[in-house]
Scaffold this motif. Structure first.
Motif, PDB file in Angstrom:
ATOM      1  N   LEU A 101      -6.375   1.907  13.901  1.00 45.48           N
ATOM      2  CA  LEU A 101      -6.885   1.320  12.658  1.00 45.48           C
ATOM      3  C   LEU A 101      -7.593   2.375  11.811  1.00 45.48           C
ATOM      4  N   ILE A 102      -8.449   3.160  12.449  1.00 46.74           N
ATOM      5  CA  ILE A 102      -9.170   4.210  11.721  1.00 46.74           C
ATOM      6  C   ILE A 102      -8.186   5.231  11.152  1.00 46.74           C
ATOM      7  N   SER A 103      -7.194   5.617  11.935  1.00 45.45           N
ATOM      8  CA  SER A 103      -6.215   6.603  11.487  1.00 45.45           C
ATOM      9  C   SER A 103      -5.395   6.105  10.306  1.00 45.45           C
ATOM     10  N   VAL A 104      -4.944   4.861  10.371  1.00 43.19           N
ATOM     11  CA  VAL A 104      -4.153   4.298   9.272  1.00 43.19           C
ATOM     12  C   VAL A 104      -4.991   4.220   8.003  1.00 43.19           C
ATOM     13  N   LEU A 105      -6.216   3.731   8.135  1.00 41.70           N
ATOM     14  CA  LEU A 105      -7.083   3.632   6.958  1.00 41.70           C
ATOM     15  C   LEU A 105      -7.397   5.013   6.381  1.00 41.70           C
ATOM     16  N   HIS A 106      -7.724   5.971   7.243  1.00 42.62           N
ATOM     17  CA  HIS A 106      -8.057   7.318   6.780  1.00 42.62           C
ATOM     18  C   HIS A 106      -6.874   7.976   6.079  1.00 42.62           C
ATOM     19  N   THR A 107      -5.690   7.871   6.685  1.00 47.37           N
ATOM     20  CA  THR A 107      -4.508   8.504   6.100  1.00 47.37           C
ATOM     21  C   THR A 107      -4.150   7.881   4.761  1.00 47.37           C
ATOM     22  N   SER A 108      -4.167   6.564   4.682  1.00 47.72           N
ATOM     23  CA  SER A 108      -3.806   5.921   3.414  1.00 47.72           C
ATOM     24  C   SER A 108      -4.849   6.198   2.331  1.00 47.72           C
ATOM     25  N   ILE A 109      -6.121   6.185   2.678  1.00 49.55           N
ATOM     26  CA  ILE A 109      -7.162   6.481   1.686  1.00 49.55           C
ATOM     27  C   ILE A 109      -7.047   7.926   1.207  1.00 49.55           C
ATOM     28  N   THR A 110      -6.741   8.849   2.135  1.00 49.47           N
ATOM     29  CA  THR A 110      -6.563  10.249   1.748  1.00 49.47           C
ATOM     30  C   THR A 110      -5.425  10.389   0.742  1.00 49.47           C
ATOM     31  N   TYR A 111      -4.317   9.681   0.983  1.00 49.42           N
ATOM     32  CA  TYR A 111      -3.203   9.733   0.025  1.00 49.42           C
ATOM     33  C   TYR A 111      -3.556   9.063  -1.294  1.00 49.42           C
ATOM     34  N   TYR A 112      -4.319   7.980  -1.254  1.00 50.00           N
ATOM     35  CA  TYR A 112      -4.726   7.336  -2.503  1.00 50.00           C
ATOM     36  C   TYR A 112      -5.625   8.262  -3.327  1.00 50.00           C
ATOM     37  N   LEU A 113      -6.501   9.018  -2.685  1.00 46.09           N
ATOM     38  CA  LEU A 113      -7.441   9.886  -3.400  1.00 46.09           C
ATOM     39  C   LEU A 113      -6.864  11.260  -3.740  1.00 46.09           C
ATOM     40  N   ASP A 114      -5.648  11.542  -3.296  1.00 41.28           N
ATOM     41  CA  ASP A 114      -5.022  12.830  -3.573  1.00 41.28           C
ATOM     42  C   ASP A 114      -4.801  12.990  -5.073  1.00 41.28           C
ATOM     43  N   GLU A 115      -4.884  14.251  -5.537  1.00 37.82           N
ATOM     44  CA  GLU A 115      -4.727  14.492  -6.970  1.00 37.82           C
ATOM     45  C   GLU A 115      -3.321  14.164  -7.465  1.00 37.82           C
ATOM     46  N   GLN A 116      -2.323  14.387  -6.620  1.00 35.53           N
ATOM     47  CA  GLN A 116      -0.973  14.015  -7.017  1.00 35.53           C
ATOM     48  C   GLN A 116      -0.815  12.508  -6.811  1.00 35.53           C
ATOM     49  N   ASP A 117       0.179  11.959  -7.456  1.00 40.19           N
ATOM     50  CA  ASP A 117       0.370  10.512  -7.384  1.00 40.19           C
ATOM     51  C   ASP A 117       1.153  10.154  -6.123  1.00 40.19           C
ATOM     52  N   HIS A 118       0.435   9.763  -5.077  1.00 41.02           N
ATOM     53  CA  HIS A 118       1.041   9.371  -3.806  1.00 41.02           C
ATOM     54  C   HIS A 118       0.743   7.909  -3.478  1.00 41.02           C
ATOM     55  N   ALA A 119       0.625   7.079  -4.470  1.00 40.08           N
ATOM     56  CA  ALA A 119       0.255   5.680  -4.245  1.00 40.08           C
ATOM     57  C   ALA A 119       1.317   4.931  -3.445  1.00 40.08           C
ATOM     58  N   ILE A 120       2.579   5.235  -3.676  1.00 32.81           N
ATOM     59  CA  ILE A 120       3.652   4.536  -2.950  1.00 32.81           C
ATOM     60  C   ILE A 120       3.616   4.928  -1.475  1.00 32.81           C
ATOM     61  N   ILE A 121       3.442   6.218  -1.198  1.00 33.48           N
ATOM     62  CA  ILE A 121       3.366   6.681   0.194  1.00 33.48           C
ATOM     63  C   ILE A 121       2.143   6.067   0.878  1.00 33.48           C
ATOM     64  N   ALA A 122       1.022   6.046   0.184  1.00 29.63           N
ATOM     65  CA  ALA A 122      -0.202   5.478   0.758  1.00 29.63           C
ATOM     66  C   ALA A 122      -0.036   4.002   1.059  1.00 29.63           C
ATOM     67  N   THR A 123       0.604   3.273   0.161  1.00 31.33           N
ATOM     68  CA  THR A 123       0.827   1.842   0.378  1.00 31.33           C
ATOM     69  C   THR A 123       1.764   1.604   1.554  1.00 31.33           C
ATOM     70  N   CYS A 124       2.832   2.416   1.655  1.00 27.80           N
ATOM     71  CA  CYS A 124       3.756   2.292   2.787  1.00 27.80           C
ATOM     72  C   CYS A 124       3.058   2.581   4.109  1.00 27.80           C
ATOM     73  N   ILE A 125       2.219   3.617   4.121  1.00 29.61           N
ATOM     74  CA  ILE A 125       1.467   3.957   5.336  1.00 29.61           C
ATOM     75  C   ILE A 125       0.523   2.813   5.696  1.00 29.61           C
ATOM     76  N   LEU A 126      -0.158   2.266   4.707  1.00 30.77           N
ATOM     77  CA  LEU A 126      -1.110   1.183   4.965  1.00 30.77           C
ATOM     78  C   LEU A 126      -0.405  -0.069   5.486  1.00 30.77           C
ATOM     79  N   ILE A 127       0.645  -0.500   4.816  1.00 31.74           N
ATOM     80  CA  ILE A 127       1.345  -1.722   5.237  1.00 31.74           C
ATOM     81  C   ILE A 127       2.045  -1.511   6.577  1.00 31.74           C
TER      82      ILE A 127
END
Length: 174
Positions: free
Chosen positions: A109-135
């Motif tokens: 749970l911690i790993s999934v949340l950390h990885t998706s939040i890191t992608y959401y906060l990345d300067e490049q637009d990785h929202a789709i990857i972050a959402t896929c990782i989270l779901i």
């Protein structure tokens, strides 16, 4: 927590426990092979504690791969122990898997949340990857917790059977 009587509505918790342990062994072996066959520059390893130079030196010496391999070997050992415990009906041999399983669920749970939040906060637009990782991670966590509940239910059944004692069991179960 209410005990499960069946695994996936068709198999007993005993069968579900054996399947869970077998899946753990298979997935660990596949992961070990993937770790050592994959190009090491495709996998990034960051400690977030040390400088990037130190992280790069660790990765160059294959330290992360070795640590993951040792952890996966212990997972194989504990899953093998779970299979032996089911076949011999020993609840105390199931206990390492039950304890490790809930700890791994928290770590997942911690790993999934950390990885998706890191992608959401990345300067490049990785929202789709972050959402896929989270779901995907939350679905995986749900399946993992269900299988843990199957094993835990079987652990409780075996433990209760051991506590009843030899002479209190029904004659056909001796």
């Amino acid at each position: 927590m209410k005990r499960l009587q069946r695994c996936c509505c068709c198999a007993s918790t005993r069968t579900g426990t054996i399947i869970t342990a077998t899946l753990g062994i298979i997935l660990s072996i596949i992961t070990i092979i993937t770790i050592w066959v994959a190009n090491k520059h495709n996998v990034s390893y960051r400690t977030f504690i040390f400088a990037e130079d130190f992280d790069r030196k660790l990765a160059d010496m294959d330290i992360p791969r070795i640590i993951l391999t040792v952890n996966l070997c212990f997972t194989i050992l504990i899953c093998g122990l779970l299979i032996v415990a089911v076949l011999k009906k020993r609840s105390w041999l199931m206990l390492p898997w039950v304890v490790l399983g809930i700890v791994l669920a928290i770590g997942l749970l911690i790993s999934v949340l950390h990885t998706s939040i890191t992608y959401y906060l990345d300067e490049q637009d990785h929202a789709i990857i972050a959402t896929c990782i989270l779901i995907g991670g939350l679905i995986y966590l749900g399946v993992y917790l269900y299988l843990w509940a199957v094993v835990f239910s079987h652990y409780l059944d075996v433990r209760d059977e051991e506590e009843r004692g030899r002479y209190r069991k029904a004659p056909y179960k001796r």
